[in-house]
Write a protein that holds these residues in place. Structure first.
Motif, PDB file in Angstrom:
ATOM      1  N   ALA A  31      16.332 -44.699  10.792  1.00 47.62           N
ATOM      2  CA  ALA A  31      15.590 -43.446  10.883  1.00 47.62           C
ATOM      3  C   ALA A  31      15.208 -42.924   9.497  1.00 47.62           C
ATOM      4  N   ASP A  32      14.459 -41.831   9.500  1.00 47.25           N
ATOM      5  CA  ASP A  32      14.025 -41.192   8.258  1.00 47.25           C
ATOM      6  C   ASP A  32      14.947 -40.047   7.859  1.00 47.25           C
ATOM      7  N   GLY A  33      15.800 -39.630   8.794  1.00 46.39           N
ATOM      8  CA  GLY A  33      16.703 -38.535   8.490  1.00 46.39           C
ATOM      9  C   GLY A  33      17.776 -38.392   9.544  1.00 46.39           C
ATOM     10  N   TRP A  34      18.711 -37.515   9.256  1.00 42.78           N
ATOM     11  CA  TRP A  34      19.849 -37.224  10.140  1.00 42.78           C
ATOM     12  C   TRP A  34      19.941 -35.720  10.293  1.00 42.78           C
ATOM     13  N   THR A  35      20.166 -35.264  11.547  1.00 45.61           N
ATOM     14  CA  THR A  35      20.342 -33.836  11.808  1.00 45.61           C
ATOM     15  C   THR A  35      21.753 -33.600  12.341  1.00 45.61           C
ATOM     16  N   PRO A  36      22.731 -33.392  11.457  1.00 47.55           N
ATOM     17  CA  PRO A  36      24.087 -33.103  11.928  1.00 47.55           C
ATOM     18  C   PRO A  36      24.146 -31.740  12.602  1.00 47.55           C
ATOM     19  N   LEU A  37      24.935 -31.656  13.654  1.00 44.57           N
ATOM     20  CA  LEU A  37      25.097 -30.382  14.351  1.00 44.57           C
ATOM     21  C   LEU A  37      26.177 -29.537  13.692  1.00 44.57           C
ATOM     22  N   PHE A  38      27.271 -30.165  13.299  1.00 40.91           N
ATOM     23  CA  PHE A  38      28.369 -29.463  12.625  1.00 40.91           C
ATOM     24  C   PHE A  38      28.688 -30.202  11.326  1.00 40.91           C
ATOM     25  N   TYR A  39      28.531 -29.501  10.229  1.00 43.00           N
ATOM     26  CA  TYR A  39      28.729 -30.145   8.921  1.00 43.00           C
ATOM     27  C   TYR A  39      29.463 -29.176   8.012  1.00 43.00           C
ATOM     28  N   HIS A  40      30.572 -29.641   7.466  1.00 42.26           N
ATOM     29  CA  HIS A  40      31.360 -28.850   6.525  1.00 42.26           C
ATOM     30  C   HIS A  40      31.100 -29.432   5.138  1.00 42.26           C
ATOM     31  N   PRO A  41      30.433 -28.707   4.243  1.00 40.47           N
ATOM     32  CA  PRO A  41      29.998 -29.311   2.974  1.00 40.47           C
ATOM     33  C   PRO A  41      31.129 -29.766   2.068  1.00 40.47           C
ATOM     34  N   GLU A  42      32.335 -29.285   2.318  1.00 41.37           N
ATOM     35  CA  GLU A  42      33.468 -29.685   1.483  1.00 41.37           C
ATOM     36  C   GLU A  42      34.342 -30.769   2.128  1.00 41.37           C
TER      37      GLU A  42
END
Length: 339
Positions: A187-198
């Motif tokens: 794919a060209d991208g990913w759309t995470p629903l729940f993402y914790h940046p740390e």
């Protein structure tokens, strides 16, 4: 690490006749937001509201976040996409995903097994339609073209409409590491629903290792500006409790598994137990502050501005703001993110 975040808005599901986000989308476009994204579950679809907003704007990108594979055949989704891409002047970003077995089998009446193989086959057929190099065909086994049974009169076809772009960007809505790795591969991208940046960068490091340059991670983030951080946090916990407890079966809940991978297993199972027992308020209270705070941007504006640094330090490339609908709020976030 991302130094320059792109900014979009996620308006979510269309839920009622009064739920028209046109003014929000127009304000976002005027402020320089790059994209607007709509969603679907088991009610309204994603394409119709997106077309509505596209007809009332001129520049902002139009994303589906996400359309469900089992709701449409691959060629039907490809037709939706090429039509909207044409009408909008090449603004579409097509987010697709497999959803979960409760929705797929209970709502669409389709089989759920082998979601990765189905996704790969689905995307291949869509790209055949858009590239229009030859009639679309597939040996299956999930979406055979032509259909091998029936009258046996079916024949491979090419779209009678020439797509505006033969390479419409495709994003995968994915939660498990194998599905995320598939997104990085095809794919060209990913759309995470729940993402914790740390926390999430470590969880998905291996899955994203092969992602090509320009791979877009477009992440929805609930933003709740409020002088009372504790009150804003509790509001942020409400949908988390619902997804952990109610959006999946007791023994197979893909959303709950995301939080387990993040290291919140004990709390996640407790939330699920309370939710399924009908103790909804207790389930909300059981969502850890650290989890809700990490997934969201809540509290006074200076606190939100400070916590944006964690997102800049993460692999996320596009921040999709959910929860802010007014022009002053959108403007404040634009100044924080884009300067």
């Amino acid at each position: 690490m991302t130094t320059d975040l792109k900014l979009g808005i996620a308006v979510g599901y269309w839920g009622a006749s009064a739920d028209d986000a046109t003014e929000t989308v127009r304000a976002a476009e005027a402020l320089g937001y790059e994209s607007v994204w709509t969603a679907e579950a088991y009610g309204s679809d994603a394409f119709t509201p997106l077309t509505w907003y596209g007809a009332r704007t001129e520049r902002i990108g139009l994303g589906t976040g996400i359309v469900q594979l089992s709701a449409r055949t691959p060629v039907a989704t490809a037709m939706h996409a090429l039509t909207l891409d044409h009408l909008s002047g090449g603004r579409l970003r097509l987010g697709i995903g497999v959803s979960g077995p409760q929705v797929v089998e209970g709502w669409y009446g389709q089989p759920f097994p082998r979601p990765l193989a189905r996704t790969r086959e689905y995307l291949d057929i869509m790209r055949q339609v858009w590239r229009r190099e030859a009639p679309a065909t597939s040996e299956g086994p999930h979406y055979p073209l032509p259909y091998p049974g029936g009258t046996r009169l079916g024949k491979p076809l090419k779209s009678i409409t020439r797509p505006l772009r033969p390479d419409i960007p495709v994003y995968l809505g994915a939660e498990g590491p194998k599905n995320v790795a598939l997104a990085a591969e095809i794919a060209d991208g990913w759309t995470p629903l729940f993402y914790h940046p740390e926390i999430s960068p470590g969880v998905y490091a291996d899955a994203l290792a092969a992602a090509p340059d320009g791979f877009d991670i477009a992440c929805t983030v609930t933003v709740l500006p409020h002088e009372d951080t504790a009150e804003a946090l509790r509001t942020a916990k409400i949908p988390l409790a619902f997804y952990i407890g109610g959006m999946g079966a007791r023994d197979e809940n893909f959303h709950l598994n995301v939080f387990v991978r993040m290291g919140f297993a004990e709390a996640a199972y407790k939330v699920q137990e309370l939710f399924l027992a009908g103790r909804r308020e207790e389930a909300v209270d059981a969502v850890p502050d650290e989890l809700a705070d990490g997934l969201s941007l809540v509290g006074p504006l200076p606190r939100i501005a400070e916590r944006l640094q964690a997102w800049r330090d993460s692999p996320v490339t596009t921040l999709l703001v959910a929860g802010v609908r007014d022009e002053p709020g959108l403007r404040a976030l634009r100044e924080m993110v884009l300067g």
